[in-house]
Design an enzyme around this catalytic site. Structure first.
Site, PDB file in Angstrom:
ATOM      1  N   LYS A 145       0.945  -1.160   0.019  1.00 34.34           N
ATOM      2  CA  LYS A 145      -0.109   0.186   0.061  1.00 34.34           C
ATOM      3  C   LYS A 145       0.886   1.209  -0.023  1.00 34.34           C
ATOM      4  O   LYS A 145       1.483   1.567   0.888  1.00 34.34           O
ATOM      5  CB  LYS A 145      -0.929  -0.002   1.342  1.00 34.34           C
ATOM      6  CG  LYS A 145      -1.589   1.201   1.538  1.00 34.34           C
ATOM      7  CD  LYS A 145      -2.512   1.839   0.445  1.00 34.34           C
ATOM      8  CE  LYS A 145      -3.116   3.280   1.036  1.00 34.34           C
ATOM      9  NZ  LYS A 145      -2.288   4.342   0.806  1.00 34.34           N
ATOM     10  N   GLU A 168       1.577   8.663  15.018  1.00 34.34           N
ATOM     11  CA  GLU A 168       0.028   8.639  15.377  1.00 34.34           C
ATOM     12  C   GLU A 168      -0.376   7.618  14.575  1.00 34.34           C
ATOM     13  O   GLU A 168      -1.216   6.842  15.264  1.00 34.34           O
ATOM     14  CB  GLU A 168      -0.477  10.081  14.733  1.00 34.34           C
ATOM     15  CG  GLU A 168      -2.092  10.093  15.011  1.00 34.34           C
ATOM     16  CD  GLU A 168      -2.583  11.566  14.675  1.00 34.34           C
ATOM     17  OE1 GLU A 168      -3.768  11.412  14.493  1.00 34.34           O
ATOM     18  OE2 GLU A 168      -1.743  12.173  14.038  1.00 34.34           O
ATOM     19  N   ILE A 169      -0.259   7.393  13.468  1.00 34.05           N
ATOM     20  CA  ILE A 169      -0.584   6.384  12.485  1.00 34.05           C
ATOM     21  C   ILE A 169      -0.332   5.033  12.979  1.00 34.05           C
ATOM     22  O   ILE A 169      -1.063   3.989  13.099  1.00 34.05           O
ATOM     23  CB  ILE A 169      -0.544   6.260  10.998  1.00 34.05           C
ATOM     24  CG1 ILE A 169      -1.038   7.677  10.468  1.00 34.05           C
ATOM     25  CG2 ILE A 169      -0.923   5.298  10.420  1.00 34.05           C
ATOM     26  CD1 ILE A 169      -2.714   8.023  10.682  1.00 34.05           C
ATOM     27  N   GLY A 170       1.277   4.909  13.671  1.00 33.72           N
ATOM     28  CA  GLY A 170       1.580   3.629  13.865  1.00 33.72           C
ATOM     29  C   GLY A 170       0.809   3.222  15.180  1.00 33.72           C
ATOM     30  O   GLY A 170       0.800   1.968  15.480  1.00 33.72           O
ATOM     31  N   GLU A 175       8.241   1.796  11.580  1.00 33.51           N
ATOM     32  CA  GLU A 175       9.271   2.749  11.757  1.00 33.51           C
ATOM     33  C   GLU A 175       8.638   4.197  11.549  1.00 33.51           C
ATOM     34  O   GLU A 175       8.206   4.486  10.797  1.00 33.51           O
ATOM     35  CB  GLU A 175      10.256   2.486  10.522  1.00 33.51           C
ATOM     36  CG  GLU A 175      11.544   3.227  10.458  1.00 33.51           C
ATOM     37  CD  GLU A 175      11.572   4.659   9.907  1.00 33.51           C
ATOM     38  OE1 GLU A 175      11.434   5.478  10.508  1.00 33.51           O
ATOM     39  OE2 GLU A 175      11.536   4.699   8.731  1.00 33.51           O
ATOM     40  N   CYS A 234      12.566  11.377   8.363  1.00 33.93           N
ATOM     41  CA  CYS A 234      12.569  10.775   9.865  1.00 33.93           C
ATOM     42  C   CYS A 234      13.750  10.709  10.713  1.00 33.93           C
ATOM     43  O   CYS A 234      14.012  10.907  11.992  1.00 33.93           O
ATOM     44  CB  CYS A 234      11.628   9.499  10.237  1.00 33.93           C
ATOM     45  SG  CYS A 234      12.502   8.197   9.239  1.00 33.93           S
ATOM     46  N   GLU A 265       8.362  16.750  15.588  1.00 34.49           N
ATOM     47  CA  GLU A 265       8.937  16.506  14.456  1.00 34.49           C
ATOM     48  C   GLU A 265       8.193  17.425  13.564  1.00 34.49           C
ATOM     49  O   GLU A 265       7.075  17.566  13.406  1.00 34.49           O
ATOM     50  CB  GLU A 265       8.578  14.889  14.054  1.00 34.49           C
ATOM     51  CG  GLU A 265       9.208  14.909  12.871  1.00 34.49           C
ATOM     52  CD  GLU A 265       8.845  12.979  12.303  1.00 34.49           C
ATOM     53  OE1 GLU A 265       9.884  12.620  11.799  1.00 34.49           O
ATOM     54  OE2 GLU A 265       7.921  12.799  12.692  1.00 34.49           O
TER      55      GLU A 265
END
Length: 476
Positions: free
Chosen positions: A174, A230-232, A249, A283, A380
């Protein structure tokens, strides 16, 4: 050059079940240049079921030698299309063409490395107290969902797909909605190189629309994600429902630590690209610079001089070092950080403005006098912004370095070997570089501590992460 614009499922191009599309905008021109089919939940089901059939139907049981041969063929095919892959990457995210070609080559190298790893990855024999014979097997998991970001679309896709396939899994890839083209091209080229139908599926579209469906699908046994913390966090929550394996990651706020005994002039000249490369959308960006006070002013002067020499402009030109940001919204987010820094009294040494009337460009920005509670210091930014601060005491500096919730990468500059080892042990990060800024090596594990993630990409550690360990005991 033909732009891929459909889903890649079971070895063929397919339209979305709903025929919805996503418009792609060239960040350098702000013009729509393509529309790509966007997958929905029914497409997810079709892709996952196809991948599961391919796994059960032969890929998991294919001899290591044959799997090695196919993956080397994939790598060879990718190398034959490096220029095309670079052009696609430049178009969709504004990456300078020289960097885009290099990253296409990195993707091919990932397939070469893991093609060679297939026959060198094995279990163990274990001496046990009862006698008999005990051994372990490394077995594939099944269907892996690989969810990749827009900042390094092709290499990150390659370093997830290649080890997963090498370990005997099938993959549903994806890509980010902003950057589907090179992932789709990967699916096409891998199939043309001999990868069996169904072993690699590619589903472009909105993560909000199909991400949850992928993560919660009962036939998906592992989720490998690179993206925001946040999505992790949400992926962990969803995957916990049926105890899926997860590797993440995530974000970073990496330090760059410069001691007075280092070759600080070289550090100052090279450090700008450790934070501004890819227009700061990295990152691993060393966005917090700690400089020993005795060299602070001279370091800043040389750092700023090197920053002002960076070439910001048309990503199609080979001498361009920094292209545009990926989107208007991403640039707007960075400008919000800068507005907050101005309000809080940070000192702008250079940058912070839009250098061109067209395109999502933003000049690299150097900040001083940033408060330790300010957003620009703690959060970040994911843009071309760096904050530089002096330090007097090593122990206090390390406490500040480690106060971040992140722990992905970082650099340490010193010519004192004992100090290099001591500080490397003390910094809470998964990847560190001494007297350079090299975060990533195909052969070495890559990943973070704390809220920077779980598990490791790259190296043999990635192969381990795509397998289950089975222990077998045979009685005498």
């Amino acid at each position: 050059m033909t732009l891929p614009d459909k889903l890649f499922i079971d070895g063929t191009w397919r339209k979305s079940a709903t025929s919805r599309t996503t418009k792609l905008v060239n960040p350098a021109t702000e013009e729509v240049f393509a529309e790509v089919e966007a997958a929905d939940i029914s497409d997810v089901n079709m892709a996952v079921e196809s991948a599961h059939r391919a796994w059960e139907g032969g890929w998991r049981d294919m001899t290591p030698g044959k799997r090695t041969e196919i993956l080397f063929n994939v790598a060879r095919t990718l190398r034959e299309h490096i220029d095309e892959l670079g052009q696609l990457e430049m178009l969709q995210i504004g990456k300078p063409i020289s960097d885009a070609r290099d990253e296409a080559g990195l993707g091919a190298r990932c397939f070469e490395y893991y093609a060679g790893a297939v026959t060198k990855f094995y279990g163990q024999t274990v001496p046990v107290s009862r006698g008999g014979f005990d051994f372990t097997l490394r077995q594939s998991m099944g269907v892996v969902a690989a969810i990749v970001p827009w900042n390094f679309p092709f290499p990150i896709a390659a370093w997830k797909v290649a080890p997963a396939l090498a370990a005997g899994n099938c993959v549903v890839l994806k890509p980010a909605s902003l950057s589907p083209l090179t992932a789709l091209k990967l699916g096409e080229l891998a199939h043309a190189a001999g990868l069996p139908s169904g072993v690699l599926q590619v589903l472009p579209g909105s993560g909000g629309a199909i991400g949850d469906a992928l993560v919660t699908h009962p036939l998906v046994r592992k989720v490998s994600f690179t993206g925001s913390t946040e999505i992790g966090r949400r992926i962990m929550e969803l995957a916990s429902r049926d105890i899926k394996r997860v590797s993440l990651e995530l974000g970073g706020k990496s330090p760059n630590i410069v001691f007075a005994d280092a070759d600080w002039e070289r550090a100052a000249e090279t450090s700008p690209m450790s934070v501004f490369a890819n227009t700061g959308q990295d990152c691993c960006a060393r966005s917090r610079v700690f400089v020993e006070r005795s060299i602070f002013e001279r370091f800043v002067e040389k750092f700023v001089s090197a920053t002002k020499k960076l070439v910001v402009g048309d990503p199609a030109k080979t001498d361009t070092q920094l292209g545009p940001m990926v989107s208007a919204s991403q640039r707007g987010s960075v400008e919000d950080f800068l507005a907050d820094a101005r309000k809080r009294g940070s000192k702008f040494i250079c940058g912070g403005v839009r250098p061109h009337p067209k395109g999502y460009y933003l000049e690299p920005t150097v900040l001083l006098d940033v408060g330790k509670e300010d957003r620009c210091w703690k959060e970040e930014i994911f843009g071309p912004v760096v904050a530089i601060t002096p330090f007097d005491d090593e122990a206090q500096m390390l406490r500040e370095v480690n106060s971040s919730p992140y722990g992905l990468s970082g650099s340490i500059w010193t010519n004192n070997l004992s100090r290099a080892i001591r500080v490397s042990r003390a910094v809470q990060s998964g990847v560190l570089s001494v007297n350079c800024h090299s975060s990533l090596h195909v052969e070495a594990p890559f990943g973070g501590f704390k809220q920077s993630g779980l598990g490791r990409d790259l190296g043999m550690a990635a192969m381990e992460g795509y397998t289950e360990v089975k222990n077998v005991y045979v009685a005498e």
